[in-house]
Design a protein around this motif. Structure first.
Motif, mmCIF file in Angstrom:
data_model
loop_
_atom_site.group_PDB
_atom_site.id
_atom_site.type_symbol
_atom_site.label_atom_id
_atom_site.label_comp_id
_atom_site.label_asym_id
_atom_site.label_seq_id
_atom_site.Cartn_x
_atom_site.Cartn_y
_atom_site.Cartn_z
ATOM 1 N N TYR A 47 -14.105 -70.825 -60.781
ATOM 2 C CA TYR A 47 -14.894 -72.062 -60.834
ATOM 3 C C TYR A 47 -16.368 -71.863 -60.461
ATOM 4 O O TYR A 47 -16.910 -72.595 -59.640
ATOM 5 C CB TYR A 47 -14.240 -73.156 -59.985
ATOM 6 N N GLU A 63 -13.785 -54.067 -53.981
ATOM 7 C CA GLU A 63 -13.387 -55.224 -54.802
ATOM 8 C C GLU A 63 -12.865 -54.752 -56.157
ATOM 9 O O GLU A 63 -13.506 -53.932 -56.822
ATOM 10 C CB GLU A 63 -14.611 -56.151 -54.978
ATOM 11 N N ASP A 104 -17.331 -79.092 -49.327
ATOM 12 C CA ASP A 104 -16.830 -78.980 -47.959
ATOM 13 C C ASP A 104 -17.173 -77.652 -47.294
ATOM 14 O O ASP A 104 -16.386 -77.092 -46.538
ATOM 15 C CB ASP A 104 -15.314 -79.244 -47.918
HETATM 16 C C1 FAD Z 1 -10.390 -74.349 -58.912
HETATM 17 C C2 FAD Z 1 -10.521 -74.133 -57.414
HETATM 18 C C3 FAD Z 1 -11.366 -74.931 -56.689
HETATM 19 C C4 FAD Z 1 -11.491 -74.749 -55.307
HETATM 20 N N1 FAD Z 1 -12.331 -75.578 -54.612
HETATM 21 C C5 FAD Z 1 -12.481 -75.383 -53.265
HETATM 22 C C6 FAD Z 1 -13.339 -76.236 -52.508
HETATM 23 O O1 FAD Z 1 -13.948 -77.166 -53.042
HETATM 24 N N2 FAD Z 1 -13.439 -75.998 -51.169
HETATM 25 C C7 FAD Z 1 -12.761 -74.981 -50.535
HETATM 26 O O2 FAD Z 1 -12.928 -74.795 -49.339
HETATM 27 N N3 FAD Z 1 -11.923 -74.170 -51.246
HETATM 28 C C8 FAD Z 1 -11.773 -74.344 -52.575
HETATM 29 N N4 FAD Z 1 -10.915 -73.543 -53.279
HETATM 30 C C9 FAD Z 1 -10.168 -72.490 -52.543
HETATM 31 C C10 FAD Z 1 -11.082 -71.275 -52.265
HETATM 32 O O3 FAD Z 1 -11.638 -70.809 -53.472
HETATM 33 C C11 FAD Z 1 -10.279 -70.177 -51.577
HETATM 34 O O4 FAD Z 1 -9.768 -70.691 -50.350
HETATM 35 C C12 FAD Z 1 -11.169 -68.971 -51.328
HETATM 36 O O5 FAD Z 1 -11.628 -68.412 -52.539
HETATM 37 C C13 FAD Z 1 -10.412 -67.893 -50.538
HETATM 38 O O6 FAD Z 1 -11.279 -66.830 -50.353
HETATM 39 P P1 FAD Z 1 -10.739 -65.348 -50.084
HETATM 40 O O7 FAD Z 1 -11.958 -64.491 -49.939
HETATM 41 O O8 FAD Z 1 -9.762 -65.389 -48.972
HETATM 42 O O9 FAD Z 1 -9.922 -64.950 -51.390
HETATM 43 P P2 FAD Z 1 -10.386 -64.849 -52.969
HETATM 44 O O10 FAD Z 1 -11.483 -65.788 -53.259
HETATM 45 O O11 FAD Z 1 -9.115 -64.972 -53.705
HETATM 46 O O12 FAD Z 1 -10.944 -63.377 -53.073
HETATM 47 C C14 FAD Z 1 -10.075 -62.261 -52.947
HETATM 48 C C15 FAD Z 1 -10.695 -61.065 -53.652
HETATM 49 O O13 FAD Z 1 -9.904 -59.911 -53.369
HETATM 50 C C16 FAD Z 1 -9.831 -59.101 -54.542
HETATM 51 N N5 FAD Z 1 -8.627 -58.249 -54.450
HETATM 52 C C17 FAD Z 1 -7.343 -58.652 -54.436
HETATM 53 N N6 FAD Z 1 -6.525 -57.582 -54.310
HETATM 54 C C18 FAD Z 1 -7.330 -56.482 -54.247
HETATM 55 C C19 FAD Z 1 -7.097 -55.084 -54.099
HETATM 56 N N7 FAD Z 1 -5.839 -54.577 -53.979
HETATM 57 N N8 FAD Z 1 -8.166 -54.222 -54.091
HETATM 58 C C20 FAD Z 1 -9.449 -54.710 -54.198
HETATM 59 N N9 FAD Z 1 -9.715 -56.034 -54.334
HETATM 60 C C21 FAD Z 1 -8.686 -56.901 -54.346
HETATM 61 C C22 FAD Z 1 -9.733 -60.118 -55.659
HETATM 62 O O14 FAD Z 1 -10.143 -59.543 -56.897
HETATM 63 C C23 FAD Z 1 -10.702 -61.214 -55.163
HETATM 64 O O15 FAD Z 1 -12.019 -61.016 -55.646
HETATM 65 C C24 FAD Z 1 -10.757 -73.713 -54.650
HETATM 66 C C25 FAD Z 1 -9.909 -72.884 -55.399
HETATM 67 C C26 FAD Z 1 -9.783 -73.094 -56.762
HETATM 68 C C27 FAD Z 1 -8.860 -72.196 -57.560
#
Ligand code: FAD
Length: 336
Positions: free
Chosen positions: A49, A36, A56
């Motif tokens: 957030y 990470e 959900d």
């Molecule tokens: C304000 C807000 C409210 C939301 N509310 C909801 C909700 O109520 N319900 C819901 O279902 N979804 C919600 N979402 C959407 C939800 O947060 C995302 O769908 C979810 O976080 C996606 O998860 P992920 O693990 O795919 O990606 P992320 O949460 O974006 O995590 C990706 C991680 O990868 C790391 N990373 C990126 N590139 C690299 C690299 N090259 N090397 C190492 N690390 C790296 C980043 O630092 C990050 O920590 C919300 C989003 C926002 C912005």
């Protein structure tokens, strides 16, 4: 120097999708590493957030984002994957090590070897939009903040919040009973925040000053003591006595070098996968916000990422052992 240990699976990104991928990989007995870029797990939930309620996630009528991250970390701890924080992966190359074809993940100064990869990099590594005004840099982290990682510095403080989107409005609501006084300034008179949040804010006693911007932060001995704001149509200035300034004017997210790894991209933000979350590179999968299954429009939700995490981890298991079944069995039948 000896080659680093070859892991079965390495996950790029410890957002909710990455953490849950590590959980399923653990269920399948895979030796797993999760890397990470940020200093903490949780991705968008932790950074954008943490104090917001999520409604959900199945099985949780409501849960704070930071609590969901904490529970995901508790769940994955059962399998003790190796976590590496504060390291951004910049390269992905195919190499031979110990007579085995493996993937090499490179960051500045480090290399990781792995048989399979799941990219769960979300919207990429993000940085806050910054304001270039006198006093801001000098007090950053000591009274001027772009993130709220911890509410404690705001307890009983007079707080100025800058911004008009969800983050600024949510922090006004969240901190209103925590800070002694909050003022919100926004450079326009239209807010980008959810209407329900705006209604709550309008019903609170927090002043919402539209067309006002931050001009300067004042302080002494490492402590913020005030801020000068100005009306951007008339030029009128006001001095506010504040102890802290929270700047929430959006973030820039960047996939960085990921687009140069030879992956088939659906568009500039998404990696194209098949239904097993496999990319065009052998043994490399993508899941969560960064993935576009068959190139179609992604549903960027936590629950979607969880389902894709399960698929990707189980599909990765079959790359390591082609005789293995995709179906992992039911966890309820395990004796853990
Ligand atoms: C304000 C807000 C409210 C939301 N509310 C909801 C909700 O109520 N319900 C819901 O279902 N979804 C919600 N979402 C959407 C939800 O947060 C995302 O769908 C979810 O976080 C996606 O998860 P992920 O693990 O795919 O990606 P992320 O949460 O974006 O995590 C990706 C991680 O990868 C790391 N990373 C990126 N590139 C690299 C690299 N090259 N090397 C190492 N690390 C790296 C980043 O630092 C990050 O920590 C919300 C989003 C926002 C912005």
């Amino acid at each position: 120097m000896a080659d680093p240990e070859i892991f079965d699976l390495t996950i790029i990104g410890a957002g909710p999708t990455g953490i849950f991928t590590a959980f399923y990989a653990g269920l399948r007995g895979m030796r797993t590493k999760i890397i990470e870029a940020l200093p903490e797990p949780g991705g968008q939930l932790a950074v954008l957030y943490p104090e917001k309620l999520i409604y959900d996630v199945p099985g949780h009528p409501k849960i704070l984002a930071k609590d969901l991250v904490q529970q995901l970390m508790q769940q994955v701890a059962l399998f003790q994957p190796e976590f590496v924080f504060g390291e951004r992966i910049e390269t992905l190359t195919h190499v031979t090590a110990n007579d085995e074809d493996v993937w090499r993940l490179g960051s500045s100064g480090h290399a990781h070897l792995t048989r399979t990869v799941v990219i769960t990099a979300g919207i990429g590594a993000f940085t806050p939009n910054r304001l270039d005004r006198p006093g801001i840099d000098a007090f950053e982290g000591e009274g001027v903040y772009y993130f709220v990682k911890d509410k404690r510095p705001f307890r009983g403080k007079r707080l100025l919040i800058v911004g008009g989107g969800d983050t600024a409005v949510d922090w006004c609501l969240n901190l209103k009973d925590w800070a002694s006084e909050i003022t919100l300034i926004h450079r326009r008179d239209e807010f980008r925040a959810h209407e329900a949040s705006l209604t709550s804010l309008r019903m609170s006693d927090i002043p919402m000053l539209t067309h006002w911007e931050l001009k300067r932060v004042h302080g002494a001995d490492g402590q913020v003591t005030g801020a000068t704001i100005f009306e951007n149509r008339t030029g009128e200035e006001r001095n506010l006595d504040v102890d802290a300034v929270l700047i929430n004017i959006g973030f820039k997210a960047s996939l960085g070098t990921i687009s140069s790894w030879g992956l088939d991209l659906a568009d500039i933000r998404h990696i194209r996968t098949d239904g097993f979350m496999a990319t065009n590179l052998p043994g490399v999968f993508a899941a969560g916000d960064i993935a576009a299954v068959d190139g179609s429009e992604p549903l960027n939700l936590i629950v979607t990422g969880f389902a894709q995490a399960a698929i990707a981890a189980n599909a990765a298991r079959r790359v390591i052992d082609p005789a293995a079944r995709l179906f992992p069995g039911h966890s309820s039948e395990l004796r853990l």
